[in-house]
Design a protein around this motif. Structure first.
Motif, PDB file in Angstrom:
ATOM      1  N   PHE A 122      17.697  32.873  48.742  1.00  0.00           N
ATOM      2  CA  PHE A 122      17.704  33.224  47.325  1.00  0.00           C
ATOM      3  C   PHE A 122      18.840  34.203  47.038  1.00  0.00           C
ATOM      4  CE2 PHE A 122      13.201  32.052  47.909  1.00  0.00           C
ATOM      5  CZ  PHE A 122      13.042  31.167  46.853  1.00  0.00           C
ATOM      6  N   ALA A 123      19.409  34.103  45.856  1.00  0.00           N
ATOM      7  CA  ALA A 123      20.468  35.015  45.432  1.00  0.00           C
ATOM      8  C   ALA A 123      19.867  36.312  44.908  1.00  0.00           C
ATOM      9  CB  ALA A 123      21.318  34.362  44.342  1.00  0.00           C
ATOM     10  N   LEU A 124      20.647  37.377  44.975  1.00  0.00           N
ATOM     11  CA  LEU A 124      20.203  38.668  44.444  1.00  0.00           C
ATOM     12  C   LEU A 124      19.902  38.566  42.949  1.00  0.00           C
ATOM     13  CD1 LEU A 124      19.649  41.691  44.841  1.00  0.00           C
ATOM     14  CD2 LEU A 124      22.113  42.103  44.551  1.00  0.00           C
ATOM     15  N   GLU A 125      20.663  37.736  42.239  1.00  0.00           N
ATOM     16  CA  GLU A 125      20.401  37.567  40.808  1.00  0.00           C
ATOM     17  C   GLU A 125      18.967  37.108  40.557  1.00  0.00           C
ATOM     18  OE1 GLU A 125      23.060  36.459  42.512  1.00  0.00           O
ATOM     19  OE2 GLU A 125      24.720  35.935  41.174  1.00  0.00           O
ATOM     20  N   GLN A 126      18.446  36.235  41.425  1.00  0.00           N
ATOM     21  CA  GLN A 126      17.098  35.738  41.242  1.00  0.00           C
ATOM     22  C   GLN A 126      16.068  36.833  41.491  1.00  0.00           C
ATOM     23  OE1 GLN A 126      15.963  32.301  40.288  1.00  0.00           O
ATOM     24  NE2 GLN A 126      14.453  33.875  39.783  1.00  0.00           N
ATOM     25  N   VAL A 127      16.305  37.642  42.525  1.00  0.00           N
ATOM     26  CA  VAL A 127      15.409  38.767  42.803  1.00  0.00           C
ATOM     27  C   VAL A 127      15.366  39.717  41.613  1.00  0.00           C
ATOM     28  CG1 VAL A 127      15.123  40.824  44.249  1.00  0.00           C
ATOM     29  CG2 VAL A 127      15.651  38.609  45.301  1.00  0.00           C
ATOM     30  N   LEU A 128      16.523  39.993  41.038  1.00  0.00           N
ATOM     31  CA  LEU A 128      16.575  40.914  39.898  1.00  0.00           C
ATOM     32  C   LEU A 128      15.929  40.303  38.656  1.00  0.00           C
ATOM     33  CD1 LEU A 128      20.111  42.378  40.526  1.00  0.00           C
ATOM     34  CD2 LEU A 128      17.905  43.461  40.971  1.00  0.00           C
ATOM     35  N   HIS A 129      15.970  38.996  38.538  1.00  0.00           N
ATOM     36  CA  HIS A 129      15.215  38.355  37.457  1.00  0.00           C
ATOM     37  C   HIS A 129      13.730  38.643  37.618  1.00  0.00           C
ATOM     38  CE1 HIS A 129      13.439  35.332  34.854  1.00  0.00           C
ATOM     39  NE2 HIS A 129      12.769  34.876  35.904  1.00  0.00           N
ATOM     40  N   TRP A 130      13.192  38.465  38.822  1.00  0.00           N
ATOM     41  CA  TRP A 130      11.757  38.653  39.053  1.00  0.00           C
ATOM     42  C   TRP A 130      11.331  40.118  38.922  1.00  0.00           C
ATOM     43  CZ3 TRP A 130      12.746  35.423  43.980  1.00  0.00           C
ATOM     44  CH2 TRP A 130      12.627  34.052  43.688  1.00  0.00           C
ATOM     45  N   MET A 131      12.229  41.068  39.219  1.00  0.00           N
ATOM     46  CA  MET A 131      11.841  42.474  39.320  1.00  0.00           C
ATOM     47  C   MET A 131      12.368  43.343  38.180  1.00  0.00           C
ATOM     48  SD  MET A 131      12.145  43.096  43.442  1.00  0.00           S
ATOM     49  CE  MET A 131      11.022  44.509  43.404  1.00  0.00           C
ATOM     50  N   ALA A 132      13.285  42.813  37.372  1.00  0.00           N
ATOM     51  CA  ALA A 132      13.831  43.587  36.253  1.00  0.00           C
ATOM     52  C   ALA A 132      13.751  42.804  34.958  1.00  0.00           C
ATOM     53  CB  ALA A 132      15.277  44.001  36.554  1.00  0.00           C
ATOM     54  N   GLY A 133      14.415  41.658  34.888  1.00  0.00           N
ATOM     55  CA  GLY A 133      14.406  40.897  33.649  1.00  0.00           C
ATOM     56  C   GLY A 133      13.029  40.401  33.255  1.00  0.00           C
ATOM     57  N   ALA A 134      12.332  39.762  34.198  1.00  0.00           N
ATOM     58  CA  ALA A 134      11.006  39.205  33.878  1.00  0.00           C
ATOM     59  C   ALA A 134       9.982  40.294  33.642  1.00  0.00           C
ATOM     60  CB  ALA A 134      10.547  38.278  34.999  1.00  0.00           C
ATOM     61  N   THR A 135      10.026  41.368  34.416  1.00  0.00           N
ATOM     62  CA  THR A 135       9.068  42.457  34.216  1.00  0.00           C
ATOM     63  C   THR A 135       9.319  43.168  32.891  1.00  0.00           C
ATOM     64  OG1 THR A 135      10.476  43.809  35.660  1.00  0.00           O
ATOM     65  CG2 THR A 135       8.488  42.871  36.636  1.00  0.00           C
ATOM     66  N   ALA A 136      10.592  43.314  32.506  1.00  0.00           N
ATOM     67  CA  ALA A 136      10.898  43.936  31.210  1.00  0.00           C
ATOM     68  C   ALA A 136      10.367  43.083  30.065  1.00  0.00           C
ATOM     69  CB  ALA A 136      12.403  44.157  31.067  1.00  0.00           C
ATOM     70  N   ARG A 137      10.548  41.772  30.171  1.00  0.00           N
ATOM     71  CA  ARG A 137      10.036  40.894  29.103  1.00  0.00           C
ATOM     72  C   ARG A 137       8.518  40.904  29.072  1.00  0.00           C
ATOM     73  NH1 ARG A 137      14.502  37.936  30.676  1.00  0.00           N
ATOM     74  NH2 ARG A 137      13.328  36.611  32.116  1.00  0.00           N
ATOM     75  N   PHE A 138       7.893  40.870  30.236  1.00  0.00           N
ATOM     76  CA  PHE A 138       6.430  40.909  30.303  1.00  0.00           C
ATOM     77  C   PHE A 138       5.879  42.162  29.620  1.00  0.00           C
ATOM     78  CE2 PHE A 138       2.957  42.682  33.063  1.00  0.00           C
ATOM     79  CZ  PHE A 138       1.931  41.932  32.535  1.00  0.00           C
ATOM     80  N   ALA A 139       6.552  43.294  29.825  1.00  0.00           N
ATOM     81  CA  ALA A 139       6.083  44.558  29.254  1.00  0.00           C
ATOM     82  C   ALA A 139       6.534  44.770  27.824  1.00  0.00           C
ATOM     83  CB  ALA A 139       6.559  45.717  30.125  1.00  0.00           C
ATOM     84  N   GLY A 140       7.320  43.852  27.270  1.00  0.00           N
ATOM     85  CA  GLY A 140       7.822  44.040  25.918  1.00  0.00           C
ATOM     86  C   GLY A 140       8.952  45.033  25.828  1.00  0.00           C
TER      87      GLY A 140
END
Length: 478
Positions: free
Chosen positions: A351-369
């Motif tokens: 997996f690329a680092l970009e994907q990890v950051l999606h799961w741990m930064a981008g997706a979590t930020a969207r989940f939390a609003g």
């Protein structure tokens, strides 16, 4: 004249990692330019080769335990550990503090404890327990990000679990005001009928909390979502056996999201020694095949995000029972290590680092609003404890983009290190990751453009941590 310019050959933008200069003023990203653009700034820093510039991690599942069990953890130690791990925002769980965050006065106590200590931004979950059903909306209006419920005993008396009938009532109530229900999903009937957890055998401990407990409980949550329309989130998914059920629910269009955790993605039951209670968590770490399927669940999008479930306790509670899994506290201390742990395992799987950051930064930020375009969130200035006092508009996080908060991390993805539990910044020096070799070292963490951690900065040693004032803000979801 900008306050700060950070230049790097690898900056994570919407185009992926690219050479760029990020210009910051007033804690906000004002421009993203070619890396060699002539920009005037009070501080102009170029990251060395091997370091990338990425958004700060948003960890939506952290147990800080203050007030009431501050010998387990606290806002000072937890947020310093977060900063050292590249985490710039945490959302605190409503237990194991005393009192739990199940009333507005209890939320105000949490905010009062966090405000003078927070090194990173802090938001709060509320709790749904039998004693506060019918009165959840005031907590929602006061700014909690959602409501956590247990379907089986939580492990602490002051946070009892919900019966099936009470879960229905909570879901109906929360759906009525548009809130979010987050669930620890294990079926108590399955747990009660399973073998006892006592003893030093890790295999016996896993058998005491079988896949069927998660499967049955998640089936119940899906049915409640289908019936009430409540938005629901499955916490710390351990069992890959449930993935087809969740995929079907998502295909049906039900508003349900799912997380898993670094320890489920890093460890496997076959490698955990008998008596190694540092690895005890509930639900448990399962086998190698299960771990591989969780990774596939992430790749397929059935699992939305990764959060630490940082759940610390004192050394005596965790390790002081002679290796008896029935007596040891169940929880993994992983806040500071969540990014390198996940990246190490992801890197090994291609997996690329970009994907990890999606799961741990981008997706979590969207989940939390908290992401751009997400639900509006406001920030309470430090010290502004009364609910609704002088809110200011919060900036989006979880991405490097113009107009976002300058919550950034200089990360060296190919730099390996061996975890030494005595160097970690959470309060009790216990971790399942102790002795592990991980890839990815956090070199600098910025919050709103200010350095809150640097790898060579002794200001964050435990003994001298008070030499630098906290920079975090308290976040409210309303």
């Amino acid at each position: 004249m900008y306050d700060l310019v950070i230049r790097s050959a690898h900056v994570l933008t919407e185009q992926g990692f690219t050479p760029a200069a990020v210009a910051i003023t007033g804690g906000v990203i004002r421009a993203i330019t070619p890396v060699d653009a002539p920009l005037e700034a009070r501080i102009d820093r170029t990251l060395p080769a091997g370091q990338v510039l990425q958004p700060g991690i948003i960890d939506t599942h952290v147990h800080v335990n203050e007030p009431g069990r501050t010998d387990w953890e606290g806002f000072g130690s937890a947020t310093r550990a977060a900063a050292a791990g590249g985490v710039t925002t945490i959302i605190d769980m409503p237990l194991n503090s005393i009192p739990p965050t199940t009333t507005v006065p209890a939320l105000e106590l949490k905010r009062a404890a966090a405000a003078p200590q927070a090194t990173v931004n802090v938001g709060f979950w509320g709790g749904a327990i039998p004693g506060n059903l019918g009165s959840l909306e005031p907590l929602h209006d006061a700014g909690v990000f959602g409501f956590k419920a247990f379907l089986s005993p939580s492990g602490v008396d002051e946070f009892p679990h919900l019966t099936p009938e009470q879960l229905d009532a909570a879901a109906t109530e929360i759906a009525g005001f548009g809130g979010l229900l987050v669930v620890h999903a294990e079926d108590p009937a399955v747990l009660d009928s399973s073998p006892d957890a006592s003893g030093t055998s890790y295999r016996d401990f896993v058998a005491s909390r079988p896949d069927a407990a998660e499967d049955s409980a998640i089936a119940r949550v899906i049915e409640v979502v289908r019936r009430t329309g409540v938005r629901a989130h499955i916490l710390h998914l351990s069992s890959a056996q449930v993935l087809p059920r969740l995929a079907a629910a998502r295909a049906e269009g039900l508003p349900i999201t799912v997380e898993t955790c670094p320890h489920y993605l890093s460890f496997a039951a076959e490698s955990i020694a008998d008596g190694a209670t540092a690895f005890k968590c509930c639900p448990p770490i399962r086998g190698e095949g299960n771990r591989d399927q969780l990774w596939q669940g992430l790749a397929d999008g059935v699992i939305d995000l990764i959060a630490s479930d940082h759940s610390p306790a004192t050394r005596e509670l965790k390790l002081g029972h002679g290796g008896d899994f029935g007596l040891a506290w169940g929880g993994i201390s992983g806040l500071q290590l969540s990014l390198p742990a996940v990246w190490t395992a992801a890197r090994a799987r291609g997996f690329a680092l970009e994907q990890v950051l999606h799961w741990m930064a981008g997706a979590t930020a969207r989940f939390a609003g908290l992401a751009a375009g997400a639900l509006p969130v406001r920030a309470l200035p430090v010290g502004a404890l009364p609910v609704g006092a002088l809110p200011v508009g919060a900036l989006p996080v979880g991405a490097i983009e113009v107009g976002a908060a300058a919550d950034l991390v200089a990360f060296a993805p190919e730099e390996a290190f061996t975890v030494n539990v005595n160097t970690l910044r959470h309060k009790n020096r216990v971790s399942a990751f102790d002795g592990a070799t991980l890839f990815g070292r956090v070199h600098t963490t910025w919050l709103a453009g200010a350095v809150i951690y640097a790898v060579d900065d002794t200001a964050f040693d435990v003994a001298t941590a008070s030499t630098r004032p906290p920079a975090g803000r308290l976040l409210s979801a309303r």
